[in-house]
Write an enzyme that holds these catalytic residues in place. Structure first.
Site, short mmCIF file in Angstrom:
data_model
loop_
_atom_site.label_atom_id
_atom_site.label_comp_id
_atom_site.label_asym_id
_atom_site.label_seq_id
_atom_site.Cartn_x
_atom_site.Cartn_y
_atom_site.Cartn_z
N SER A 156 16.43 -7.64 57.26
CA SER A 156 17.24 -6.62 57.92
C SER A 156 18.66 -7.07 58.23
CB SER A 156 16.56 -6.18 59.21
OG SER A 156 16.27 -7.29 60.04
N HIS A 184 19.99 -6.43 66.34
CA HIS A 184 20.53 -6.60 64.99
C HIS A 184 22.06 -6.45 65.03
CE1 HIS A 184 16.36 -5.79 63.73
NE2 HIS A 184 16.69 -6.38 62.60
#
Length: 263
Positions: A39, A243
């Site tokens: 990711s 993230h």
């Protein structure tokens, strides 16, 4: 113009016409660039995705890098990918003509998501989960990375391979957000675990002749809780939590790998 010079000019013009098509045909092919990994390479966290299954984003560093290099990009990175996913699902675009490979991998192999989740739970202590992840980094991850890196070498023997690391998530100075979690002690331990992960990834990458791109300095001063954060805290949808956001790719990952490539 005298006859001799006229003949010379005609000869030169004829040569130019003959050589022009050959020159066009000799133009180099665009760079073949393959982006692998999890990711942190797919762009999860940027908020805009052209591939909802893998959460791939046009704002992710591979797309920015491909544009900067004017390269042909095969974008295989996928949210949630482990080293096994990379081996079984992402190597199909690699071949002897591949020029450049970038990747982030390993974070999903070490139980890091479980450690982060534990650290977000109020009135609990997540040190045990952090230590569990550190044990996997120490005991299991080196072999997993050997397998992944070796497969990339075999499939793309002529490629320059750049292994990007992971940033420290927290500034270790204060808790923030509605839950005020994790606390400063837990933040510090998570950052220490991130440093240990970086060392293993770097050492294994260099053993295989790959270039390790350390992004920790690129994110320094822009962690979760900092005024200008390159990383999401607890977010909705939750998959985007912890993230890099769009700024993290544009101002963190992309410049770091561009400097490593020296362009």
């Amino acid at each position: 113009m005298n006859p001799a010079r006229l003949a010379a000019a005609a000869l030169a013009a004829t040569a130019a016409l003959v050589l022009a098509p050959a020159a066009v045909q000799a133009l180099p092919e665009p760079m073949h660039y393959v982006a692998l990994g999890d990711s942190y390479s797919s762009g999860t966290g940027t908020g805009e995705y052209f591939d909802e299954e893998c959460l791939r984003s046009a704002k992710a560093y591979p797309r920015l890098l491909a544009t900067g290099l004017d390269a042909d990009l095969d974008f295989a990175a996928c949210s949630g990918a482990t080293t096994n996913d990379l081996l079984t699902k992402q190597l199909g675009s690699l071949d002897a003509e591949t020029d450049l490979v970038t990747l982030t991998i390993g974070g999903n192999d070490i139980g890091w998501a479980e450690a982060v989740k534990a650290c977000l739970t109020p009135l609990t202590n997540c040190i045990d989960e952090i230590e569990d992840s550190e044990a996997i980094v120490r005991d299991e991850l080196p072999g997993l990375l050997d397998g992944a890196y070796g497969a990339i070498e075999n499939r793309a023997p002529n490629a320059d391979v750049y292994v990007l690391g992971y940033p420290r998530l927290f500034n270790g100075e204060r808790a923030c957000g509605a839950l005020k979690q994790p606390n400063v002690v837990e933040q510090t331990r998570m950052n220490e675990a991130a440093d240990g992960l970086a060392e293993v990834v770097r050492d294994k990458a260099e053993e295989h002749g790959f270039t390790f791109v350390d992004v920790r300095d690129a994110f320094a001063g822009h962690a979760i809780c900092d005024d200008v954060a390159y990383l999401n805290g607890l977010a909705y949808p939750t998959v985007e939590s912890y993230h890099p956001n769009a700024m993290g790719h544009r101002n963190g990952y992309y410049p770091a790998v561009a400097r490593a490539l020296d362009y």
